[in-house]
Design an enzyme around this catalytic site. Sequence first.
Site, PDB file in Angstrom:
ATOM      1  N   HIS B  60      49.356 118.445  42.021  1.00 44.37           N
ATOM      2  CA  HIS B  60      50.033 117.774  43.132  1.00 44.37           C
ATOM      3  C   HIS B  60      49.893 116.272  42.956  1.00 44.37           C
ATOM      4  CE1 HIS B  60      45.867 117.945  44.491  1.00 44.37           C
ATOM      5  NE2 HIS B  60      46.128 117.207  45.559  1.00 44.37           N
ATOM      6  N   ASP B  64      44.096 111.251  43.158  1.00 45.51           N
ATOM      7  CA  ASP B  64      42.921 111.720  42.419  1.00 45.51           C
ATOM      8  C   ASP B  64      43.254 112.866  41.466  1.00 45.51           C
ATOM      9  OD1 ASP B  64      43.340 113.215  44.759  1.00 45.51           O
ATOM     10  OD2 ASP B  64      41.257 113.855  44.879  1.00 45.51           O
ATOM     11  N   HIS B  65      44.536 113.260  41.432  1.00 40.53           N
ATOM     12  CA  HIS B  65      44.956 114.297  40.493  1.00 40.53           C
ATOM     13  C   HIS B  65      46.003 113.810  39.496  1.00 40.53           C
ATOM     14  CE1 HIS B  65      42.907 117.711  42.564  1.00 40.53           C
ATOM     15  NE2 HIS B  65      42.863 116.779  43.504  1.00 40.53           N
ATOM     16  N   HIS B 268      35.720 119.981  42.803  1.00 38.17           N
ATOM     17  CA  HIS B 268      36.392 119.143  43.801  1.00 38.17           C
ATOM     18  C   HIS B 268      35.496 118.891  45.018  1.00 38.17           C
ATOM     19  CE1 HIS B 268      39.624 117.486  46.407  1.00 38.17           C
ATOM     20  NE2 HIS B 268      40.111 117.104  45.251  1.00 38.17           N
TER      21      HIS B 268
END
Lengths: 301, 301
Positions: B60, B64-65, B268
Amino acid sequence: MKLTILGCYAATPRTFTNPTSQVLEINNELVLIDCGEGTQVELRRNKVKFSRIKHIFISHLHGDHFFGLVGLISTFRLLNRESELHIYGPKGIKEVITLQLKLSSSWTSYPLYFHELDSKEPENILNTKKFSVETIPLKHRIYANGFLFREKPGDRKLLMNEVLNHNIDVAYYRGIKKGKDAILEDGTVIANSKLTSDPEPSMSYAFCSDTKYNPDMVEQLKEVTVLYHESTFLEEHAYLANPTKHSTAKEAAAIARAANVSTLVLGHYSTRYNDIQLFKTEAEEIFSSVELADDGKIFSF
Amino acid sequence: MKLTILGCYAATPRTFTNPTSQVLEINNELVLIDCGEGTQVELRRNKVKFSRIKHIFISHLHGDHFFGLVGLISTFRLLNRESELHIYGPKGIKEVITLQLKLSSSWTSYPLYFHELDSKEPENILNTKKFSVETIPLKHRIYANGFLFREKPGDRKLLMNEVLNHNIDVAYYRGIKKGKDAILEDGTVIANSKLTSDPEPSMSYAFCSDTKYNPDMVEQLKEVTVLYHESTFLEEHAYLANPTKHSTAKEAAAIARAANVSTLVLGHYSTRYNDIQLFKTEAEEIFSSVELADDGKIFSF
């Protein structure tokens, strides 16, 4: 002035070197200049308080100078920042940042202002009580600006002997430091020039990266205190400087000498070199006061 | 299968923890899953050969991804990559990456393909000779997918005693391993089932981050070998999980138990926790085979 080098190597971030970013403390205010990937981590590592950064200046939109910006803007939000943030950079910077914020549904909690630049002439882009900033047009593969920061003059310095001789009340000191004459109780006027001396000389800092050798900028850089000028290459690779629109250490030194700056700081080294000391050696053949930027290094001027 | 955790902490990169990114080696092929800021440096630190990465999967578009993706794509160009790169991620990912490449006048030297996802149902998005990938729809604040990687079955295993007994020429081994019967010189047919045993069981890996607790995904996750499931919070902060659409360690364990996976890997973690061991302790109350991801950790399955 205090200059903290967060990163000063060209192209890609590596395990032990970072792309361009630096923090300038000027008259007790902090500004961030360029923001390569990983800048927010380097700010933490160097214990720079995020909330003190109110202005960010981006020279150009190559990744090694701005890929860390969107992450820093996002982190400010996660840290519940409330104060304004001003971003100065080439046209397009607003679209690319806001598109990423839109896609992640992560609008900022604080006012975010973009000041997009597209002029090819030097322009004054910021005036605070503490300092001013003007752009320095650079010659690179894409539109790029350096930035010239000038401290605003500080207060005049009281000549305490004179002040006490005239029995001036402490309540008037602030006005006198700002340049006012003193008026005694009997109406006598004492000229400010008799009570004060000139303030500390104002310092200036010019950031010039990335650019090819460009003598056109000398006029604007005359007598600046510190010039940070990119030196991507050594002389042995001078043949690469022109096509990539970068400079050699000698070219940076030639600009420093022509502009008669006090100190030249070199940076933006190609990652092909293992020993950056060679940049200093080559630059010193042309100009005597040369410093080498390096990641984590702090200069006080 | 080998899983290298480059980063597994939520939200902002910090001096000693990284946002989400991991490398999965499956049937000798490497894929990159998510790409938070700093991923390219972590790839170097973990000595992952950049050129082996042909497919990148982005769950997504939270920073942070994926904030490290554009830098990695740019670095591939600087390293003169020539081979294809395929990016799988939510609709919008192509626009945001290409806008940045356009603004920096830095088009890739290699073919770059975007496979944009917008389906809310699981779909098969890749089939190679070595593995297949299907999406796992996640429930997060923005559109998000997990990814389910399944090894393609390997060759059947020769029963060497039988093969030698029938005096079968080595030239036929490859065909037999692929499932063919053997035909002897006199025309006799030896059924493949007499000459081979089943291949090694195929392994599977499911990556599920970020998502709130979602039992709808259990059916798709049934019997997978390894499930990486986010666990942003411990039970004491369970009240934060629903509004932020994240999971607790216990919820991750409940999914693992219901799906009867072999191993659950947690990750996570919110950066509020100093001791990630507590995630394991809590998950083990529900499910016995729990591992903790951590930056730089390598799992072999």
